[in-house]
Design an enzyme around this catalytic site. Structure first.
Site, PDB file in Angstrom:
ATOM      1  N   CYS A  73       0.792  -1.116  -0.243  1.00  0.00           N
ATOM      2  CA  CYS A  73      -0.024  -0.018   0.118  1.00  0.00           C
ATOM      3  C   CYS A  73       0.815   1.152  -0.019  1.00  0.00           C
ATOM      4  CB  CYS A  73      -0.957  -0.032   1.083  1.00  0.00           C
ATOM      5  SG  CYS A  73      -1.925  -1.439   1.222  1.00  0.00           S
ATOM      6  N   HIS A 130      -2.874   7.621   3.265  1.00  0.00           N
ATOM      7  CA  HIS A 130      -3.392   6.411   2.818  1.00  0.00           C
ATOM      8  C   HIS A 130      -4.739   6.041   3.257  1.00  0.00           C
ATOM      9  CE1 HIS A 130      -3.461   2.361   1.476  1.00  0.00           C
ATOM     10  NE2 HIS A 130      -3.376   1.554   2.790  1.00  0.00           N
ATOM     11  N   ASN A 180     -10.046   0.641   0.801  1.00  0.00           N
ATOM     12  CA  ASN A 180      -8.520   0.494   0.652  1.00  0.00           C
ATOM     13  C   ASN A 180      -7.932   0.041  -0.781  1.00  0.00           C
ATOM     14  OD1 ASN A 180      -5.781   0.208   0.786  1.00  0.00           O
ATOM     15  ND2 ASN A 180      -5.891  -0.750   2.889  1.00  0.00           N
TER      16      ASN A 180
HETATM   17  N1  ACO Z   1     -18.858  -7.110  10.485  1.00  0.00           N
HETATM   18  C1  ACO Z   1     -18.995  -7.294  11.858  1.00  0.00           C
HETATM   19  N2  ACO Z   1     -18.203  -7.802  12.735  1.00  0.00           N
HETATM   20  C2  ACO Z   1     -16.806  -7.817  12.383  1.00  0.00           C
HETATM   21  C3  ACO Z   1     -16.490  -7.430  11.148  1.00  0.00           C
HETATM   22  C4  ACO Z   1     -17.343  -7.269  10.120  1.00  0.00           C
HETATM   23  N3  ACO Z   1     -16.854  -6.884   8.995  1.00  0.00           N
HETATM   24  N4  ACO Z   1     -14.938  -7.746  11.104  1.00  0.00           N
HETATM   25  C5  ACO Z   1     -14.883  -8.169  12.386  1.00  0.00           C
HETATM   26  N5  ACO Z   1     -15.808  -8.089  13.236  1.00  0.00           N
HETATM   27  C6  ACO Z   1     -15.842  -8.332  14.446  1.00  0.00           C
HETATM   28  C7  ACO Z   1     -14.690  -9.073  15.054  1.00  0.00           C
HETATM   29  O1  ACO Z   1     -14.998 -10.469  14.708  1.00  0.00           O
HETATM   30  C8  ACO Z   1     -14.783  -8.824  16.686  1.00  0.00           C
HETATM   31  O2  ACO Z   1     -15.801  -9.639  17.268  1.00  0.00           O
HETATM   32  P1  ACO Z   1     -15.559 -10.076  18.764  1.00  0.00           P
HETATM   33  O3  ACO Z   1     -15.328  -8.906  19.608  1.00  0.00           O
HETATM   34  O4  ACO Z   1     -16.799 -10.749  18.812  1.00  0.00           O
HETATM   35  O5  ACO Z   1     -14.328 -11.074  18.639  1.00  0.00           O
HETATM   36  C9  ACO Z   1     -15.160  -7.347  16.451  1.00  0.00           C
HETATM   37  O6  ACO Z   1     -15.761  -6.991  15.408  1.00  0.00           O
HETATM   38  C10 ACO Z   1     -14.194  -6.442  16.751  1.00  0.00           C
HETATM   39  O7  ACO Z   1     -13.093  -6.543  16.072  1.00  0.00           O
HETATM   40  P2  ACO Z   1     -11.650  -6.019  15.919  1.00  0.00           P
HETATM   41  O8  ACO Z   1     -10.895  -6.405  14.856  1.00  0.00           O
HETATM   42  O9  ACO Z   1     -11.152  -5.791  17.414  1.00  0.00           O
HETATM   43  O10 ACO Z   1     -12.267  -4.529  15.322  1.00  0.00           O
HETATM   44  P3  ACO Z   1     -11.386  -3.363  15.180  1.00  0.00           P
HETATM   45  O11 ACO Z   1     -12.284  -2.422  15.883  1.00  0.00           O
HETATM   46  O12 ACO Z   1      -9.939  -3.343  15.352  1.00  0.00           O
HETATM   47  O13 ACO Z   1     -11.618  -2.961  13.584  1.00  0.00           O
HETATM   48  C11 ACO Z   1     -10.390  -3.207  11.365  1.00  0.00           C
HETATM   49  C12 ACO Z   1     -11.216  -3.836  12.667  1.00  0.00           C
HETATM   50  C13 ACO Z   1     -11.366  -2.426  10.769  1.00  0.00           C
HETATM   51  C14 ACO Z   1      -9.799  -4.149  10.527  1.00  0.00           C
HETATM   52  C15 ACO Z   1      -9.314  -2.280  12.078  1.00  0.00           C
HETATM   53  O14 ACO Z   1      -8.551  -2.993  13.114  1.00  0.00           O
HETATM   54  C16 ACO Z   1      -8.318  -1.561  11.054  1.00  0.00           C
HETATM   55  O15 ACO Z   1      -9.097  -0.960  10.192  1.00  0.00           O
HETATM   56  N6  ACO Z   1      -7.205  -2.185  10.974  1.00  0.00           N
HETATM   57  C17 ACO Z   1      -6.316  -1.865  10.020  1.00  0.00           C
HETATM   58  C18 ACO Z   1      -6.515  -2.344   8.837  1.00  0.00           C
HETATM   59  C19 ACO Z   1      -5.769  -1.559   7.807  1.00  0.00           C
HETATM   60  O16 ACO Z   1      -5.617  -0.501   7.601  1.00  0.00           O
HETATM   61  N7  ACO Z   1      -5.173  -2.457   6.933  1.00  0.00           N
HETATM   62  C20 ACO Z   1      -4.465  -1.923   6.038  1.00  0.00           C
HETATM   63  C21 ACO Z   1      -3.168  -1.059   6.101  1.00  0.00           C
HETATM   64  S1  ACO Z   1      -2.113  -1.689   4.990  1.00  0.00           S
HETATM   65  C22 ACO Z   1      -2.678  -1.915   3.759  1.00  0.00           C
HETATM   66  O17 ACO Z   1      -3.370  -1.095   3.243  1.00  0.00           O
HETATM   67  C23 ACO Z   1      -2.314  -3.169   2.975  1.00  0.00           C
END
Ligand code: ACO
Length: 331
Positions: free
Chosen positions: A119, A258, A288
């Site tokens: 990315c 980003h 993304n």
């Molecule tokens: N819908 C509903 N629930 C979901 C989903 C979804 N799509 N995805 C995860 N959950 C649930 C999980 O299972 C978890 O449930 P649990 O508490 O029962 O276990 C709960 O939601 C919370 O999950 P987390 O992973 O802790 O949620 P978080 O608030 O961290 O958000 C996210 C997740 C959006 C992926 C976030 O961590 C994020 O954006 N991280 C960075 C990702 C990123 O930017 N990656 C790319 C960067 S580099 C590149 O671009 C290649």
């Protein structure tokens, strides 16, 4: 003639982007996995993303973005000396995506290669382009950030499939008399490689019935760890790039981060104590798009009139590797 790098400056002369027509909304995803529009919007800010039709290659999107960038720069394909495709989702392992784009647009005088910085690839490629223009080796370098990441998404995995989309953005980097690229910072930390990866399909684990069964060809991510490191990486890169350029935060007209997650962008703004109105965000429409993310956002920020002549603009990207970068420009 002796080359004097200090005498030359490089800047962006034209930009363009291309996204597939097909829109995949959060409501569509509700029918595919156990998720909700509310969850996706509140946790990421994303409302919809574009997904390429089967049979489309990353080079198809990249070529269209490249044509538009060349048209805006007022250049013909044969004026391109070097074509860099920043991608980790090339059409196939060989030949390179850059060579496929070269052939599609008819950039017959260009050298061409791919650059793999996930990315963060667009900023990495702009920095490479800048070096070649500054040292006088190439007059015009075409940078394409393109990824068709939908091919590597497990559409049954709600933790990743809601985040990404396909797209391409391009920029022509040429010599400028004033302004242009003022500074850049690139960084990487391979210790965190496991946080965001596609395990199979490379030399270590070539494709086999086993790798397919194990879902090894899909992107895997430890979301919350990546979140924290993305914020830290981009904040640090922006501060260092600004210091290097001798530009104060207050002088920046537009920050283009980003486009991965609105909450990451908000956290970056907070840590930088940077006004949110000056941060350009379009992730609600595209999700993304990996190496295309900043490239597309730059195009749309220009179209929206958020960047004017002489404005100071900052780009910052982050991705798998882990890798990150920032660039300060005067438009
Ligand atoms: N819908 C509903 N629930 C979901 C989903 C979804 N799509 N995805 C995860 N959950 C649930 C999980 O299972 C978890 O449930 P649990 O508490 O029962 O276990 C709960 O939601 C919370 O999950 P987390 O992973 O802790 O949620 P978080 O608030 O961290 O958000 C996210 C997740 C959006 C992926 C976030 O961590 C994020 O954006 N991280 C960075 C990702 C990123 O930017 N990656 C790319 C960067 S580099 C590149 O671009 C290649």
């Amino acid at each position: 003639m002796p080359i004097d790098p200090a005498a030359r400056r490089a800047g962006i002369m034209g930009v363009g982007f291309s996204v597939p027509e097909k829109v995949l909304t959060n409501r569509d995803l509700e029918k595919m996995v156990d998720t909700s529009d509310e969850w996706i919007r509140s946790r990421t800010g994303i409302a919809e993303r574009r997904i390429a039709e089967k049979g489309t290659g990353t080079s198809d999107l990249g070529a269209e973005a490249a044509r538009r960038a060349l048209a805006q720069a007022g250049l013909k394909p044969e004026h391109v000396g070097l074509l860099i495709a920043a991608t980790t989702t090339a059409d196939m392992p060989l030949p390179s995506c850059a060579c496929l784009i070269q052939e599609k647009i008819g950039a017959k005088n260009a050298a061409a290669f791919d650059l793999g910085a996930a990315c963060a690839g667009y900023v990495y490629a702009l920095v490479v382009a800048e070096q070649f223009v500054k040292n006088g080796v190439y007059k015009n370098v075409l940078v394409v950030g393109a990824d068709l990441i939908s091919s590597y998404i497990d559409w049954t995995d709600r933790s990743t499939c809601v985040l990404f989309g396909d797209g391409a953005g391009a920029a022509v980097v040429s010599e400028v008399k004033t302004g242009g690229i003022l500074s850049s910072v690139l960084g990487s930390d391979g210790r965190y490689g496991d946080l965001l990866k596609i395990c199979a399909g490379g030399s270590k684990r070539p494709a086999s019935a086993e790798t397919v069964r194990e879902k090894g060809h899909y992107l895997q991510m430890s979301g919350s760890e990546v979140f924290k490191l993305a914020v830290r990486g981009m904040v640090d890169a922006v501060l260092r790039a600004l210091a290097k350029a001798g530009v104060k935060k207050e002088e920046v007209a537009c920050l283009i981060p980003h486009q991965a997650n609105q909450r990451i962008i908000d956290a970056v703004a907070e840590r930088l104590e940077f006004p949110k109105e000056k941060i350009f965000v379009n992730l609600q429409k595209y999700g993304n798009t990996s190496s295309a993310s900043c490239a597309i956002a730059l195009c749309e920020a220009l179209e929206a009139g958020k960047i004017r002549k002489k404005d100071k603009v900052v780009l910052t990207t982050f991705g798998s590797g882990l890798v990150w970068g920032a660039m300060v420009m005067e438009w």
